[in-house]
Design a protein around this motif. Structure first.
Motif, mmCIF file in Angstrom:
data_model
loop_
_atom_site.group_PDB
_atom_site.id
_atom_site.type_symbol
_atom_site.label_atom_id
_atom_site.label_comp_id
_atom_site.label_asym_id
_atom_site.label_seq_id
_atom_site.Cartn_x
_atom_site.Cartn_y
_atom_site.Cartn_z
ATOM 1 N N TYR A 52 0.786 -0.945 -0.215
ATOM 2 C CA TYR A 52 -0.531 0.184 0.156
ATOM 3 C C TYR A 52 0.694 0.586 -0.019
ATOM 4 O O TYR A 52 0.678 2.079 -0.681
ATOM 5 N N GLU A 76 -8.093 2.491 -8.793
ATOM 6 C CA GLU A 76 -8.649 0.996 -8.134
ATOM 7 C C GLU A 76 -9.676 1.103 -7.880
ATOM 8 O O GLU A 76 -10.400 -0.069 -7.592
ATOM 9 N N SER A 132 -2.647 -2.831 -10.126
ATOM 10 C CA SER A 132 -3.006 -2.570 -9.050
ATOM 11 C C SER A 132 -4.733 -2.767 -9.343
ATOM 12 O O SER A 132 -6.129 -3.281 -8.347
ATOM 13 N N ALA A 133 -5.708 -2.686 -10.185
ATOM 14 C CA ALA A 133 -6.762 -2.972 -10.973
ATOM 15 C C ALA A 133 -7.431 -4.432 -10.479
ATOM 16 O O ALA A 133 -8.599 -3.958 -9.942
ATOM 17 N N SER A 136 -7.070 -4.862 -6.490
ATOM 18 C CA SER A 136 -8.667 -4.290 -6.174
ATOM 19 C C SER A 136 -9.943 -5.246 -6.556
ATOM 20 O O SER A 136 -10.741 -5.112 -5.818
#
Length: 277
Positions: A52, A76, A132-133, A136
């Motif tokens: 993070y 995200e 990252s997507a 998420s």
């Protein structure tokens, strides 16, 4: 169980009653499966909080743009919204432990991809956004099953204590994880934060492997677009629910200075300070 020392008139002393109110109820941990899940997810969440910190730090180092860091958050958010209702439909229709384990394996693989990208001579910005997507979206798929699985692992009268333990685990991860991640980035390098996160998945995957299955009820419906649509209609029918979502999104977009932290940290000491921020 210890008893309170009586006062002169035979009643419990006020300080003993106060200490009982402040004491942590650890009864849920006597259940083997909940104990495994609690320990595994606590360790894994600590590692995730290091990533993070690493993601916005690396994005800013490559782009030198707070706009890019902010767009990472938007990237995200979109899959989080798209897959949340699908995750809820799946939680009602499949073995929740199996779904949590599958999404955990895929998230570990995505984190390993972030580590590989960070070790390249010229890390790719597009890869950071794409991975990252994916992470998420996987979290959105996993969260409903994880939340729904927990109450089945403890007794009904222990649900409040279970919620308190999970809140402590979450708070500990939110404070300690980023702080450790910042120290690792500053002292060892960016890839170390991703590497520790990859290793931390071993705890959660081991715990899930040792737990018993949590199959859906016999009369559970198969996941379908109709079930997803029902979830959306239900959310729209509850103004207080929609209001909560809207307030939370407004706060995230306009009240959270997180995207500025990577740009501010160098003025106060670097990556180690970024973790504390």
């Amino acid at each position: 169980m210890s008893h309170a020392p009586p006062s002169a008139d035979g009643r419990q002393t006020w300080w003993w009653r106060l200490s009982r109110l402040a004491a942590l109820d650890t009864r849920p941990l006597r259940h083997r499966d909940f104990r495994l899940l609690f320990i595994g997810k606590t360790v894994s969440f600590l590692g995730s909080m290091m990533t993070y910190v690493a993601l916005p730090y690396q994005t800013y180092q490559l782009s030198h743009s707070t706009l890019a860091v902010g767009l990472l958050g938007v990237t995200e958010l979109i899959p989080l919204l798209l897959f949340a209702f699908l995750g809820g439909a799946l939680a009602d229709a499949v073995d929740r432990k199996r779904l949590v384990r599958l999404t955990e394996v895929l998230t570990a693989a995505a984190t390993f991809a972030l580590l590989g990208n960070a070790l390249l001579p010229h890390p790719a910005m597009w890869a950071i956004f794409a991975i990252s997507a994916c992470m998420s979206g996987l979290d959105a798929l996993q969260r409903p099953s994880l939340d729904a699985m927990t109450p089945r692992l403890v007794d009904r009268d222990e649900l409040t204590a279970t919620s308190a333990l999970n809140s402590i685990s979450y708070g500990l991860g939110m404070v300690v994880g980023p702080a450790l991640g910042g120290v690792l980035i500053a002292s060892v390098g960016l890839s170390s934060a991703y590497g520790i996160d990859v290793v931390s998945f071993g705890a959660s995957l081991t715990a899930l492997a040792l737990m018993r299955a949590t199959p859906p009820p016999p009369d559970a419906e198969r996941p379908s677009l109709r079930r997803v649509a029902e979830g959306i209609r239900y959310a729209r029918s509850r103004p207080e629910l929609i209001g909560t979502y809207v307030v939370d999104m407004v706060a995230m977009f306009f009240g959270m200075p997180t995207a500025l932290f990577p740009a501010l940290a160098p003025h106060f000491g670097g990556a180690g300070v970024l973790g504390l921020l």
